[in-house]
Design a protein around this motif. Sequence first.
Motif, PDB file in Angstrom:
ATOM      1  N   THR A  84     -12.860   4.817   0.084  1.00  0.00           N
ATOM      2  CA  THR A  84     -11.491   4.413  -0.357  1.00  0.00           C
ATOM      3  C   THR A  84     -10.675   5.445  -0.464  1.00  0.00           C
ATOM      4  O   THR A  84      -9.533   5.456  -0.407  1.00  0.00           O
ATOM      5  CB  THR A  84     -11.391   3.501  -1.318  1.00  0.00           C
ATOM      6  OG1 THR A  84     -12.237   3.762  -2.471  1.00  0.00           O
ATOM      7  CG2 THR A  84     -12.049   2.058  -0.810  1.00  0.00           C
ATOM      8  N   ASP A 139       0.708  -1.268   0.208  1.00  0.00           N
ATOM      9  CA  ASP A 139       0.048   0.005  -0.073  1.00  0.00           C
ATOM     10  C   ASP A 139       0.804   1.289  -0.057  1.00  0.00           C
ATOM     11  O   ASP A 139       0.559   2.393  -0.305  1.00  0.00           O
ATOM     12  CB  ASP A 139      -0.961   0.279   1.261  1.00  0.00           C
ATOM     13  CG  ASP A 139      -2.063   1.026   0.804  1.00  0.00           C
ATOM     14  OD1 ASP A 139      -2.657   0.789  -0.224  1.00  0.00           O
ATOM     15  OD2 ASP A 139      -2.453   1.913   1.720  1.00  0.00           O
ATOM     16  N   ASN A 154      -1.124  10.890  -8.905  1.00  0.00           N
ATOM     17  CA  ASN A 154      -2.287  11.424  -9.446  1.00  0.00           C
ATOM     18  C   ASN A 154      -2.884  12.655  -9.274  1.00  0.00           C
ATOM     19  O   ASN A 154      -3.211  13.322 -10.035  1.00  0.00           O
ATOM     20  CB  ASN A 154      -3.273  10.216  -9.541  1.00  0.00           C
ATOM     21  CG  ASN A 154      -3.006   8.940 -10.054  1.00  0.00           C
ATOM     22  OD1 ASN A 154      -2.035   8.845 -10.739  1.00  0.00           O
ATOM     23  ND2 ASN A 154      -3.732   7.893  -9.428  1.00  0.00           N
ATOM     24  N   GLY A 181       1.235   6.392  -5.639  1.00  0.00           N
ATOM     25  CA  GLY A 181       0.598   6.434  -6.915  1.00  0.00           C
ATOM     26  C   GLY A 181      -0.336   7.614  -6.802  1.00  0.00           C
ATOM     27  O   GLY A 181      -0.563   8.303  -7.572  1.00  0.00           O
ATOM     28  N   ASN A 182      -1.149   7.455  -5.791  1.00  0.00           N
ATOM     29  CA  ASN A 182      -2.406   8.292  -5.488  1.00  0.00           C
ATOM     30  C   ASN A 182      -1.917   9.723  -5.293  1.00  0.00           C
ATOM     31  O   ASN A 182      -2.481  10.729  -5.874  1.00  0.00           O
ATOM     32  CB  ASN A 182      -3.491   7.770  -4.469  1.00  0.00           C
ATOM     33  CG  ASN A 182      -4.053   6.609  -5.056  1.00  0.00           C
ATOM     34  OD1 ASN A 182      -4.429   6.328  -6.060  1.00  0.00           O
ATOM     35  ND2 ASN A 182      -4.635   5.857  -3.943  1.00  0.00           N
TER      36      ASN A 182
HETATM   37  C1  LIG Z   1      -5.056   4.449  -4.954  1.00  0.00           C
HETATM   38  O1  LIG Z   1      -5.311   3.761  -3.921  1.00  0.00           O
HETATM   39  C2  LIG Z   1      -6.150   2.669  -3.911  1.00  0.00           C
HETATM   40  C3  LIG Z   1      -6.518   1.771  -2.734  1.00  0.00           C
HETATM   41  O2  LIG Z   1      -6.668   2.702  -1.766  1.00  0.00           O
HETATM   42  C4  LIG Z   1      -5.680   1.628  -5.214  1.00  0.00           C
HETATM   43  O3  LIG Z   1      -6.826   0.674  -5.420  1.00  0.00           O
HETATM   44  C5  LIG Z   1      -5.537   2.629  -6.347  1.00  0.00           C
HETATM   45  O4  LIG Z   1      -4.798   1.578  -7.357  1.00  0.00           O
HETATM   46  C6  LIG Z   1      -4.394   3.527  -5.892  1.00  0.00           C
HETATM   47  N1  LIG Z   1      -4.123   4.475  -7.182  1.00  0.00           N
HETATM   48  C7  LIG Z   1      -3.047   4.347  -7.648  1.00  0.00           C
HETATM   49  C8  LIG Z   1      -2.718   5.105  -9.041  1.00  0.00           C
HETATM   50  O5  LIG Z   1      -2.169   3.888  -7.162  1.00  0.00           O
END
Ligand SMILES: *[C@@H]1O[C@H](CO)[C@@H](O)[C@H](O)[C@H]1NC(C)=O
Length: 661
Positions: free
Chosen positions: A601, A182, A192, A188-189
């Motif tokens: 989420t 995670d 974004n 990653g988030n």
């Molecule tokens: C953002 O986090 C969620 C899990 O909480 C995940 O499913 C998703 O792939 C993530 N997005 C990226 C671009 O990593």
Amino acid sequence: MRLLSLLSTLCFLAKARADVTIYSQVPYYYATAVTSASNPGGTISSTPPNGVDRAYDTSTLDPPPLPNPLPATQWGISVPSNQASATGLSIAIPGNFLGFSIEMSVVTQVIGLNSSFISVPFLNLMASLTSRAGGVHIRIGGNTQDYAVYVPSIPDGSIIEKLNASAINNPTETPPVLYTADMFYLMGNVTNLVKVQWYLGIPFNDTTNLRLQIAEYGDQILGSNILGYQVGNEPDLYAAHGHRPSTYGPEDYFGEFGVVINAVNADNNIPTKNNLIGPNLSGSWTPEEVWDTGFITSYSSSLGVLAVEHYPTDNCLAIYGGNGSPVDYQTEFATYLDHNAGKNITSLYLNSSNIAQAAGKPLMMFETNTASCGGFPGISNSFGAALWGLDYALQMAYSNFSGALFHVGGRDVFYNPFTPPPTNESDFRSWTIGPLFYSTLVAAEIFGTTGTARIVDLNANNGNPTSPAYAIYENNAVTKFAIFNYLDDPTGANNNLVNITLSDNTVPSSVAVKYLTSPSVATIGNISWAGQGYGGVYESDGLLQGEENIHQITCNQGANVCQIPVPAPGFALVFLNPNSDTFSATTYTATAFTNVDNTATVAPSVLATSNGQTGKDRTNLGSTSPGSRPNGAGTALLSREAFAGLMSVCFGLTAVFMGRW
Ligand SMILES: *[C@@H]1O[C@H](CO)[C@@H](O)[C@H](O)[C@H]1NC(C)=O
Ligand SMILES: *[C@@H]1O[C@H](CO)[C@@H](O)[C@H](O)[C@H]1NC(C)=O
Ligand SMILES: *[C@@H]1O[C@H](CO)[C@@H](O)[C@H](O)[C@H]1NC(C)=O
Ligand SMILES: *[C@@H]1O[C@H](CO)[C@@H](O)[C@H](O)[C@H]1NC(C)=O
Ligand SMILES: *[C@@H]1O[C@H](CO)[C@@H](O)[C@H](O)[C@H]1NC(C)=O
Ligand SMILES: *[C@@H]1O[C@H](CO)[C@@H](O)[C@H](O)[C@H]1NC(C)=O
């Protein structure tokens, strides 16, 4: 949920009133600095009083005395406008030249608890850099990276767990960490939302049992947003720290680096093979000792970046004990307020930056800050450090580094560019923004988004180290001047007046100037960049507060001169073409990222900044006196700016509460 709806209502009401008296809605005040009178002799402790963590310490030193003899207060700069006639320019420098190195063990303190709970102030800070520089580079690593261990999950649901520091012999007591997949989704988030790209490190404590998961997950989850993987962190300290035999030398590192290359090349889960980073030396070995092993030529096809790490000095004795004489912070302070501070570091690497250029590899300063082992109280967190960090960064750029990362420790260090509140505080508006964040913000504006910025140290004022200046060329013409005044003189007698002349052209009819200022080099918290700031300890939500104030200075075209005042202390960034395309048009507005379903989420987060070189700035350029706004036009802009901040408070609070209820 009742709480949420109450908050929404409050925010809605605030919004409705936003265009009237917004500043009473979002009060902004600076921390009151401790005066030196209450701190006789400037003797301050590396242990803040009352159990306050070091990151929030506000003990101040005295500004160093003025030099004798005093340097000239009026002096000139003359450069050609045309880049082809200029000499000594650096290679092209990206806007994201300055980034951050975040100790792996503090990722959840600083970036977010997990992929669905990201710190809003962190996002706001990164967004303000992205709007100026087009992106931000962050390394997650440090002493912890060599001992990091991937685990599928951690029992309490956290994504990173610190292990017992004493279990390994680590002098900076940074605990080794466990991490889960995670962590990559969190990264990653973040990418974004705010275009952060990442460096990681492959654990290097045991190259006979390599743990490559960090590169496997990194490549697979983050793809091209991984910029590279460090191989070994400060290997020149391994012997001293007992992590390798006492005979460990550059040839041994060369050999182990080869082991990692072979393992990466053999691992189908790591598709990218050419982004490894070395030698990441702390300064105990010279880089030449590693170059002389054949490192660059032997490993060229695997190497993405050549990197070093360097702190000008350390505070280890005060923090961890040992032998030696303690550092006198008051005496030490003056060494930072001097152009030679940065030059003394970059001079160690000029040969290496030439070698890197010849090899076609970028050279990076992968980890740096004011002093290792957490920095110095009263120095690392002072306005002086903002000037030091900016001058040092510009000097690295001039010396052909391609990037530099300021280290972020935890709450227990003095030098953080940004620090979340103590764990027992949950208010999202209570981050503490340090001076090196301002250095980063200003550097992002200096180098901008063109990718063509080249910088030259002008050896200004006859090379006086208290008043360095640089010229910046973009798209083949001079566009900006960066001018420092390290002297601290509240009487104003040592304010400088700098005469800018173009040797092959006439100066424009006027220039725009943004100032980085504070009452004193010793001030903690009260820093202003063009009228805006992040306040003092516990006062920030990651958004610049206050009204932006850009000075327009009329030039004398007949005499071919623009006269730029530079306060003592202070820094001026002079824009020669304030209305040209060198101003990026990016404007962030308040944007909410809401969760897609009720299982939450993705926490709502807000990115709001309206700075950098936006259309708004151009309007404000009509202003003729410091602090004033043009009639009419400013009102709407003020509201928009403040409104963005307010909305972020609302959404940000929502984010916090979403996580807790
Ligand atoms: C953002 O986090 C969620 C899990 O909480 C995940 O499913 C998703 O792939 C993530 N997005 C990226 C671009 O990593
Ligand atoms: C940490 O490790 C040291 C040395 O192995 C041990 O003495 C100590 O009890 C450990 N502390 C905890 C909290 O486990
Ligand atoms: C630069 O480094 C190379 C490689 O180690 C070395 O051979 C050379 O002597 C160095 N040059 C200077 C001026 O230090
Ligand atoms: C930086 O690189 C440029 C281009 O190769 C070179 O002309 C310049 O002398 C270098 N600067 C320094 C300080 O070595
Ligand atoms: C958090 O801890 C600090 C230091 O012990 C204390 O001063 C502060 O009042 C605490 N805050 C809360 C909300 O308990
Ligand atoms: C992320 O952290 C928040 C806050 O602790 C928690 O409520 C949430 O359940 C966590 N999400 C995941 C997927 O673990």
